[in-house]
Design a protein around this motif. Sequence first.
Motif, PDB file in Angstrom:
ATOM      1  N   VAL A  84      -9.231 -10.112   0.538  1.00  0.00           N
ATOM      2  CA  VAL A  84      -8.718  -9.623  -0.732  1.00  0.00           C
ATOM      3  C   VAL A  84      -8.851  -8.102  -0.843  1.00  0.00           C
ATOM      4  O   VAL A  84      -7.933  -7.427  -1.317  1.00  0.00           O
ATOM      5  CB  VAL A  84      -9.425 -10.328  -1.909  1.00  0.00           C
ATOM      6  N   LEU A  85      -9.974  -7.543  -0.402  1.00  0.00           N
ATOM      7  CA  LEU A  85     -10.164  -6.094  -0.507  1.00  0.00           C
ATOM      8  C   LEU A  85      -9.166  -5.322   0.350  1.00  0.00           C
ATOM      9  O   LEU A  85      -8.606  -4.315  -0.088  1.00  0.00           O
ATOM     10  CB  LEU A  85     -11.600  -5.713  -0.148  1.00  0.00           C
ATOM     11  N   ALA A  86      -8.920  -5.793   1.560  1.00  0.00           N
ATOM     12  CA  ALA A  86      -7.937  -5.138   2.421  1.00  0.00           C
ATOM     13  C   ALA A  86      -6.534  -5.290   1.843  1.00  0.00           C
ATOM     14  O   ALA A  86      -5.726  -4.359   1.907  1.00  0.00           O
ATOM     15  CB  ALA A  86      -7.999  -5.690   3.839  1.00  0.00           C
ATOM     16  N   ALA A  87      -6.244  -6.444   1.268  1.00  0.00           N
ATOM     17  CA  ALA A  87      -4.940  -6.657   0.641  1.00  0.00           C
ATOM     18  C   ALA A  87      -4.773  -5.719  -0.547  1.00  0.00           C
ATOM     19  O   ALA A  87      -3.713  -5.118  -0.724  1.00  0.00           O
ATOM     20  CB  ALA A  87      -4.794  -8.109   0.191  1.00  0.00           C
ATOM     21  N   GLN A  88      -5.835  -5.563  -1.328  1.00  0.00           N
ATOM     22  CA  GLN A  88      -5.791  -4.652  -2.467  1.00  0.00           C
ATOM     23  C   GLN A  88      -5.504  -3.229  -1.993  1.00  0.00           C
ATOM     24  O   GLN A  88      -4.695  -2.523  -2.584  1.00  0.00           O
ATOM     25  CB  GLN A  88      -7.107  -4.697  -3.226  1.00  0.00           C
ATOM     26  N   ALA A  89      -6.138  -2.824  -0.923  1.00  0.00           N
ATOM     27  CA  ALA A  89      -5.899  -1.490  -0.361  1.00  0.00           C
ATOM     28  C   ALA A  89      -4.449  -1.361   0.101  1.00  0.00           C
ATOM     29  O   ALA A  89      -3.815  -0.310  -0.095  1.00  0.00           O
ATOM     30  CB  ALA A  89      -6.857  -1.214   0.792  1.00  0.00           C
ATOM     31  N   GLY A  90      -3.911  -2.409   0.702  1.00  0.00           N
ATOM     32  CA  GLY A  90      -2.515  -2.383   1.144  1.00  0.00           C
ATOM     33  C   GLY A  90      -1.548  -2.257  -0.015  1.00  0.00           C
ATOM     34  O   GLY A  90      -0.598  -1.473   0.034  1.00  0.00           O
ATOM     35  N   PHE A  91      -1.794  -3.024  -1.078  1.00  0.00           N
ATOM     36  CA  PHE A  91      -0.935  -2.932  -2.251  1.00  0.00           C
ATOM     37  C   PHE A  91      -1.096  -1.578  -2.948  1.00  0.00           C
ATOM     38  O   PHE A  91      -0.127  -1.035  -3.478  1.00  0.00           O
ATOM     39  CB  PHE A  91      -1.200  -4.081  -3.229  1.00  0.00           C
ATOM     40  N   GLN A  92      -2.307  -1.029  -2.923  1.00  0.00           N
ATOM     41  CA  GLN A  92      -2.525   0.297  -3.499  1.00  0.00           C
ATOM     42  C   GLN A  92      -1.744   1.346  -2.724  1.00  0.00           C
ATOM     43  O   GLN A  92      -1.124   2.237  -3.316  1.00  0.00           O
ATOM     44  CB  GLN A  92      -4.017   0.646  -3.507  1.00  0.00           C
ATOM     45  N   THR A  93      -1.760   1.253  -1.405  1.00  0.00           N
ATOM     46  CA  THR A  93      -0.980   2.178  -0.581  1.00  0.00           C
ATOM     47  C   THR A  93       0.499   2.077  -0.924  1.00  0.00           C
ATOM     48  O   THR A  93       1.191   3.092  -1.072  1.00  0.00           O
ATOM     49  CB  THR A  93      -1.201   1.889   0.917  1.00  0.00           C
ATOM     50  N   LEU A  94       0.988   0.851  -1.070  1.00  0.00           N
ATOM     51  CA  LEU A  94       2.392   0.646  -1.431  1.00  0.00           C
ATOM     52  C   LEU A  94       2.695   1.278  -2.782  1.00  0.00           C
ATOM     53  O   LEU A  94       3.702   1.983  -2.931  1.00  0.00           O
ATOM     54  CB  LEU A  94       2.719  -0.850  -1.456  1.00  0.00           C
ATOM     55  N   ALA A  95       1.820   1.072  -3.753  1.00  0.00           N
ATOM     56  CA  ALA A  95       2.026   1.648  -5.086  1.00  0.00           C
ATOM     57  C   ALA A  95       2.050   3.166  -5.020  1.00  0.00           C
ATOM     58  O   ALA A  95       2.890   3.818  -5.664  1.00  0.00           O
ATOM     59  CB  ALA A  95       0.935   1.169  -6.040  1.00  0.00           C
ATOM     60  N   GLU A  96       1.162   3.752  -4.243  1.00  0.00           N
ATOM     61  CA  GLU A  96       1.119   5.210  -4.100  1.00  0.00           C
ATOM     62  C   GLU A  96       2.391   5.735  -3.434  1.00  0.00           C
ATOM     63  O   GLU A  96       2.938   6.761  -3.843  1.00  0.00           O
ATOM     64  CB  GLU A  96      -0.118   5.630  -3.305  1.00  0.00           C
TER      65      GLU A  96
END
Length: 80
Positions: A51-63
């Motif tokens: 979940v934490l890595a997925a959150q980081a991936g989605f955060q990168t996408l949002a940025e």
Amino acid sequence: MTINGALSILENLEKDMKGYQFEAESCERKINPSFALLAMNALQTYLGGDVLAAQAGFQTLAEELAARQRSASAAAPSSH
């Protein structure tokens, strides 16, 4: 459908998304295929249980999407 089944489908979809036809259609529609791949990878990571890595991936996408929006806004002609 099981999580493993969903992951298998996403894996096949990711392979297709890395192909010429998807890239050509994305360019035609002015869609950045790398954004779709970022989302796909984050979803696969989430379904894989990280979940934490997925959150980081989605955060990168949002940025990346926000940066693109800012660039598009800055490049747009001023209405003054």
